[in-house]
Design a protein around this motif. Structure first.
Motif, PDB file in Angstrom:
ATOM      1  N   THR A 168       0.840  -1.188   0.000  1.00 51.47           N
ATOM      2  CA  THR A 168       0.000   0.000   0.000  1.00 51.47           C
ATOM      3  C   THR A 168       0.875   1.239   0.000  1.00 51.47           C
ATOM      4  O   THR A 168       1.824   1.334   0.782  1.00 51.47           O
ATOM      5  CB  THR A 168      -0.924   0.020   1.230  1.00 51.47           C
ATOM      6  N   ASP A 169       0.555   2.167  -0.871  1.00 50.17           N
ATOM      7  CA  ASP A 169       1.299   3.419  -0.981  1.00 50.17           C
ATOM      8  C   ASP A 169       0.646   4.454  -0.062  1.00 50.17           C
ATOM      9  O   ASP A 169      -0.437   4.965  -0.379  1.00 50.17           O
ATOM     10  CB  ASP A 169       1.265   3.905  -2.426  1.00 50.17           C
ATOM     11  N   PRO A 170       1.271   4.792   1.075  1.00 49.35           N
ATOM     12  CA  PRO A 170       0.637   5.727   2.016  1.00 49.35           C
ATOM     13  C   PRO A 170       0.538   7.138   1.458  1.00 49.35           C
ATOM     14  O   PRO A 170      -0.256   7.948   1.967  1.00 49.35           O
ATOM     15  CB  PRO A 170       1.568   5.682   3.233  1.00 49.35           C
ATOM     16  N   GLY A 171       1.300   7.444   0.436  1.00 49.72           N
ATOM     17  CA  GLY A 171       1.287   8.796  -0.100  1.00 49.72           C
ATOM     18  C   GLY A 171       0.333   9.023  -1.251  1.00 49.72           C
ATOM     19  O   GLY A 171       0.290  10.117  -1.812  1.00 49.72           O
ATOM     20  N   ARG A 172      -0.450   7.993  -1.609  1.00 55.29           N
ATOM     21  CA  ARG A 172      -1.328   8.123  -2.764  1.00 55.29           C
ATOM     22  C   ARG A 172      -2.739   7.698  -2.418  1.00 55.29           C
ATOM     23  O   ARG A 172      -2.972   6.588  -1.940  1.00 55.29           O
ATOM     24  CB  ARG A 172      -0.803   7.255  -3.912  1.00 55.29           C
ATOM     25  N   ALA A 173      -3.692   8.577  -2.664  1.00 56.25           N
ATOM     26  CA  ALA A 173      -5.096   8.235  -2.421  1.00 56.25           C
ATOM     27  C   ALA A 173      -5.596   7.297  -3.510  1.00 56.25           C
ATOM     28  O   ALA A 173      -5.116   7.333  -4.659  1.00 56.25           O
ATOM     29  CB  ALA A 173      -5.944   9.492  -2.386  1.00 56.25           C
ATOM     30  N   GLU A 174      -6.556   6.448  -3.147  1.00 57.79           N
ATOM     31  CA  GLU A 174      -7.216   5.581  -4.122  1.00 57.79           C
ATOM     32  C   GLU A 174      -8.323   6.391  -4.784  1.00 57.79           C
ATOM     33  O   GLU A 174      -9.361   6.661  -4.159  1.00 57.79           O
ATOM     34  CB  GLU A 174      -7.776   4.339  -3.450  1.00 57.79           C
ATOM     35  N   THR A 175      -8.099   6.788  -6.024  1.00 55.03           N
ATOM     36  CA  THR A 175      -9.048   7.661  -6.712  1.00 55.03           C
ATOM     37  C   THR A 175     -10.295   6.933  -7.195  1.00 55.03           C
ATOM     38  O   THR A 175     -11.267   7.569  -7.582  1.00 55.03           O
ATOM     39  CB  THR A 175      -8.361   8.337  -7.908  1.00 55.03           C
ATOM     40  N   ALA A 176     -10.274   5.597  -7.177  1.00 56.49           N
ATOM     41  CA  ALA A 176     -11.434   4.842  -7.666  1.00 56.49           C
ATOM     42  C   ALA A 176     -12.537   4.727  -6.621  1.00 56.49           C
ATOM     43  O   ALA A 176     -13.620   4.229  -6.929  1.00 56.49           O
ATOM     44  CB  ALA A 176     -11.003   3.455  -8.109  1.00 56.49           C
ATOM     45  N   THR A 177     -12.276   5.151  -5.383  1.00 55.22           N
ATOM     46  CA  THR A 177     -13.294   5.094  -4.337  1.00 55.22           C
ATOM     47  C   THR A 177     -13.496   6.494  -3.756  1.00 55.22           C
ATOM     48  O   THR A 177     -12.685   7.403  -3.959  1.00 55.22           O
ATOM     49  CB  THR A 177     -12.885   4.133  -3.216  1.00 55.22           C
ATOM     50  N   SER A 178     -14.557   6.644  -3.008  1.00 54.33           N
ATOM     51  CA  SER A 178     -14.875   7.950  -2.417  1.00 54.33           C
ATOM     52  C   SER A 178     -14.344   8.096  -0.995  1.00 54.33           C
ATOM     53  O   SER A 178     -14.455   9.161  -0.402  1.00 54.33           O
ATOM     54  CB  SER A 178     -16.399   8.158  -2.415  1.00 54.33           C
ATOM     55  N   ARG A 179     -13.746   7.054  -0.458  1.00 55.37           N
ATOM     56  CA  ARG A 179     -13.229   7.118   0.916  1.00 55.37           C
ATOM     57  C   ARG A 179     -11.973   7.976   0.967  1.00 55.37           C
ATOM     58  O   ARG A 179     -11.011   7.738   0.243  1.00 55.37           O
ATOM     59  CB  ARG A 179     -12.908   5.717   1.425  1.00 55.37           C
TER      60      ARG A 179
END
Length: 469
Positions: free
Chosen positions: A132-143
């Motif tokens: 898991t990349d702590p510096g990158r948000a998961e853009t495919a979800t709204s969380r």
């Protein structure tokens, strides 16, 4: 595990097929040969059915067994009474024979994949990690707290252990393999049974095998699959590279790989879909490519941490991150090109039939090998021209190799288990596509990452039409 011996059929399946054909034809033999042929066919069909029941009956063999059983019943009745007139019996025999041959054709068209034995000096091990990349948000979800997570499968040079059980093809377990096969079939719009045999297949690599002694540090090859593809889609290629002393790291990209199983048990299915609007689809593809390119750079960082021992793993101290290649198939090939342009740590690029998606391509320093399918006149008019423009941006020598008789899926494992239709997997043999892909890419990597001498252009020209840029 059954062993394929001919036309994608095991010995027991071949016996069942031969017995069923004998039973269909027995009633048309002379009276003296009819009875012994019927009972011999019945015995062979019964024995083969028992063996298949123990080993596991493929759905393709059900029509074969059913046709043989119907023919046996009809033939046994005809032995007790006067045989029906030929014009009354012929339609039934023809129907039984058609049923038997349809099953045989399905078994031939959709076999269980048999992976080539890697030709290199090493045995092959494999392991799966999740990062898991702590510096990158998961853009495919709204969380807002969701961070980008990737699943990575590594193939690497390993110690030989003839007694070790080989890894499943499509997953870490039989259940995961079935889940991935169903997800891939759903994504492609195919009936789920089409990929049943792929779900049951084993590979030539051993899970978590000890790393091979000697050999120093191994160059690394990162791989991004096609859109909707999965990390295992080019296992034959990955195993061949690992056997030759490379470590291959193939990614599952959540939300655009067909299905991804995470360590916490969650299953993430693709959210990718075509809109029918070409401009919008191109915009989305550029976005997915950018995410994948960032995934490749992140995994390269993690491999460096693994090598340094900051992440526990089998390959600590054995990875040469300075000799790393970004590679991919289809959209994954586009991501590899973009990753290399953005990340100078990659020393080489392989684009396997991928249309470039970088909206702002700029010069880059790495050499590129681009494999393309056999593009017909008038087909995909922008593909080769755009690919050539991007390759010409490289300050190093790059190569575009078109493989005659190939299709888009020729360069994956697909020819090993999908119907041999030229529009689907090309017109080459089942094993030729994976073999050519491995041979061409190994020649390029040996030069680009290992600095081995030789005439690379001459080596690549053996596999197709080469353009040096």
């Amino acid at each position: 595990m059954t062993v394929t011996v001919l036309f994608g059929l095991s010995l027991a399946e071949l016996v069942a097929l031969a017995a069923a054909v004998v039973l269909v034809l027995a009633r048309w033999l002379p009276p003296g040969a009819r009875r012994p042929s019927t009972w011999a066919g019945a015995a062979a069909l019964a024995v083969s059915a028992i063996v298949l029941a123990v080993l596991g009956i493929r759905w393709q063999l059900i029509p074969v067994l059913a046709g043989g059983a119907i023919a046996l019943t009809s033939g046994a009745l005809s032995l007790r009474r006067r045989r029906a007139r030929w014009w009354l019996a012929l339609p039934g025999s023809a129907a039984c024979l058609a049923l038997v041959l349809a099953g045989a054709a399905a078994a031939w068209a959709l076999p269980r994949p048999v992976f080539p034995e890697p030709s290199g000096a090493y045995a092959v091990g494999t392991t799966v990690v999740q990062w898991t990349d702590p510096g990158r948000a998961e853009t495919a979800t709204s969380r807002t707290d969701d961070r980008r997570t990737v699943v990575v499968q590594l193939w690497y040079p390993a110690r030989r252990d003839p007694a070790a059980r080989p890894a499943w093809y499509l997953g870490r377990t039989a259940e995961e393999a079935r889940l991935v096969a169903r997800g891939e079939a759903d994504y492609l719009g195919l009936p789920r049974f089409v990929l049943d045999e792929a779900a049951r297949a084993h590979t030539r690599s051993v899970p978590d095998a000890p790393v091979a002694a000697g050999g120093g540090r191994f160059p690394v090859v990162l791989f991004s699959p096609g859109l909707g593809g999965v990390r295992t889609q080019s296992t034959a290629w990955a195993q061949e590279l690992a056997g030759r002393g490379y470590v291959v790291a193939a990614l599952d990209h959540p939300y655009d790989s067909a299905v991804v199983t995470l360590t916490d048990g969650r299953t993430i299915r693709t959210r990718v879909a075509s809109t029918g609007d070409q401009a919008e689809d191109d915009r989305r593809a550029a976005g997915w490519t950018a995410v994948r390119a960032a995934d490749l750079s992140f995994v390269l960082t993690q491999l460096g941490r693994l090598d340094r021992g900051e992440i526990p793993g089998l390959l600590t101290g054995r990875l040469d991150i300075r000799r790393a290649a970004a590679t991919g198939h289809s959209l994954g090939g586009a991501a590899a090109l973009q990753a290399a342009r953005q990340d100078p740590r990659f020393a080489a690029v392989i684009d396997i039939d991928g249309f470039p998606r970088d909206p702002a391509p700029r010069p880059f320093d790495q050499p590129v090998l681009a494999l393309t399918h056999d593009v017909k006149p008038g087909e995909e008019p922008d593909y080769l021209s755009r690919l050539t423009r991007v390759l010409q941006l490289s300050t190093a020598t790059s190569y575009r190799l078109t493989v005659p008789g190939s299709a888009h899926l020729t360069f994956t494992d697909a020819p090993l288990f999908l119907p041999p239709l030229p529009t689907l997997v090309g017109s080459l043999s089942r094993t030729a596509g994976p073999r050519i892909t491995a041979a061409a890419t190994v020649a390029f990597l040996d030069t680009a990452l290992r600095g081995e001498p030789g005439d690379l252009a001459a080596a690549l020209s053996r596999y197709g039409h080469l353009t040096v840029l």
